[in-house]
Design a protein around this motif. Structure first.
Motif, PDB file in Angstrom:
ATOM      1  N   CYS A 182       8.007  -0.859  -5.558  1.00 52.22           N
ATOM      2  CA  CYS A 182       6.942  -0.500  -6.501  1.00 52.22           C
ATOM      3  C   CYS A 182       6.051  -1.721  -6.661  1.00 52.22           C
ATOM      4  CB  CYS A 182       7.509  -0.042  -7.850  1.00 52.22           C
ATOM      5  SG  CYS A 182       8.455  -1.295  -8.762  1.00 52.22           S
ATOM      6  N   ASN A 183       4.843  -1.510  -7.135  1.00 50.71           N
ATOM      7  CA  ASN A 183       3.865  -2.587  -7.257  1.00 50.71           C
ATOM      8  C   ASN A 183       3.713  -3.025  -8.706  1.00 50.71           C
ATOM      9  OD1 ASN A 183       3.164  -2.747  -4.495  1.00 50.71           O
ATOM     10  ND2 ASN A 183       1.841  -0.958  -4.700  1.00 50.71           N
ATOM     11  N   PRO A 187       0.827  -1.217   0.000  1.00 50.68           N
ATOM     12  CA  PRO A 187       0.000   0.000   0.000  1.00 50.68           C
ATOM     13  C   PRO A 187       0.857   1.262   0.000  1.00 50.68           C
ATOM     14  CG  PRO A 187      -0.828  -1.585   1.603  1.00 50.68           C
ATOM     15  CD  PRO A 187       0.499  -2.112   1.128  1.00 50.68           C
ATOM     16  N   GLY A 188       0.454   2.220  -0.830  1.00 45.30           N
ATOM     17  CA  GLY A 188       1.138   3.513  -0.864  1.00 45.30           C
ATOM     18  C   GLY A 188       2.297   3.586  -1.832  1.00 45.30           C
ATOM     19  N   GLU A 189       2.721   2.433  -2.385  1.00 41.22           N
ATOM     20  CA  GLU A 189       3.829   2.441  -3.340  1.00 41.22           C
ATOM     21  C   GLU A 189       3.292   2.612  -4.765  1.00 41.22           C
ATOM     22  OE1 GLU A 189       7.007   2.518  -2.840  1.00 41.22           O
ATOM     23  OE2 GLU A 189       7.013   2.170  -0.664  1.00 41.22           O
TER      24      GLU A 189
END
Length: 270
Positions: free
Chosen positions: A219-220, A144-146
């Motif tokens: 990163c996702n 989350p948040g990336e």
């Protein structure tokens, strides 16, 4: 001995006696070239990031059984050519299937568990064997948040070279503080290293040192791929690596029947 007890004993004998039976807990990148990678969970069972003993055991097996020399077909010189369909056709029979299976356990944990959630040596071991073992696919952990990974670098390797040069220049990218531009450059390297189907490691010189420096930068990778154990690539690898999923499923079902009968017998006694 009453009928229920006899049934329980019989089922336990069957489950433990059938050759090759492995219970579920034991046996058991969507970009470009990963299409011919088998699904990790179809080969080595479901991922449980809470169970570190499993991946630790896999690393220990790889190290203790010279798996760098027996993990893949060695008729091909390009360590990072993961064209599994071609490798399957010219399989080197000296390969040790268990080496390949244990690396797939490691590959699955490395991809599917949040970075930093496993001991550092797990990542080190993955990079040691990546390229000499068959890869498998597991969706990457979403943090989350990336931001999303910059997949465009797969088609622009020059951008990777530029990013790496900047990251290895302490004047441009000092250790402290780490600026946002350098974080973006590291995400380019991370994406190229982890998710691009073809890569030139010359562009990644110093990557593992940078990985330690930027351990908090992620990163996702958003994948549309879904697990399909009936896909041909999974069937091919089940055959190649000697994974008997039908027997494994049978053993699991027999175990559940045993549990049910034990419950009924306990209720009968009380």
């Amino acid at each position: 001995m009453n009928t229920i007890v006899k049934n329980i004993v019989l089922l336990l004998v069957v489950v433990t006696a059938v050759p090759g039976i492995v219970l579920a807990d034991e046996h058991d990148h969507d970009h470009g070239g990963t299409d011919d990678w088998p699904d990790c969970e179809c080969i080595v069972a479901d991922l449980d990031c809470e169970d570190e003993t499993r991946v630790q055991s896999a690393v220990r097996y790889l190290n203790e059984h010279d798996c760098k020399d027996y993990c893949m077909d060695h008729d091909h010189d390009d360590d990072h050519d993961h064209d599994h369909s071609r490798l399957l056709e010219s399989h080197d029979h000296d390969m040790k299937p268990e080496c390949a299976r244990q690396f797939m356990v490691l590959d699955m944990y490395h991809a599917g568990c949040v970075a930093g959630g496993l001991p550092e040596y797990i990542g080190t071991a993955f990079h040691e064997y990546d390229g000499v073992c068959y890869r498998c696919f597991h969706p990457s952990a979403i943090i989350p948040g990336e931001p999303d990974c910059p997949m465009e670098v797969c088609d622009d390797p020059g951008a990777v070279t530029t990013a790496n040069e900047k990251l290895n220049n302490e004047t441009v990218c000092p250790d402290d503080p780490i600026n946002d531009d350098c974080k973006e450059d590291f995400r380019r390297l991370l994406t190229y290293h982890d998710f691009c189907p073809s890569r030139d490691d010359v562009r990644l010189i110093g990557y593992h040192t940078l990985e330690q420096r930027y351990e908090g930068v992620h990163c996702n990778y958003q994948s549309n791929r879904t697990k399909n154990c009936e896909a041909q690539v999974n069937k091919d690898f089940v055959e190649l690596l000697g994974v008997d999923n039908s027997v494994s499923r049978y053993a699991t079902s027999m175990l559940w029947v045993t549990v049910v009968l034990l419950g009924k017998y306990t209720a009968f006694l009380t």
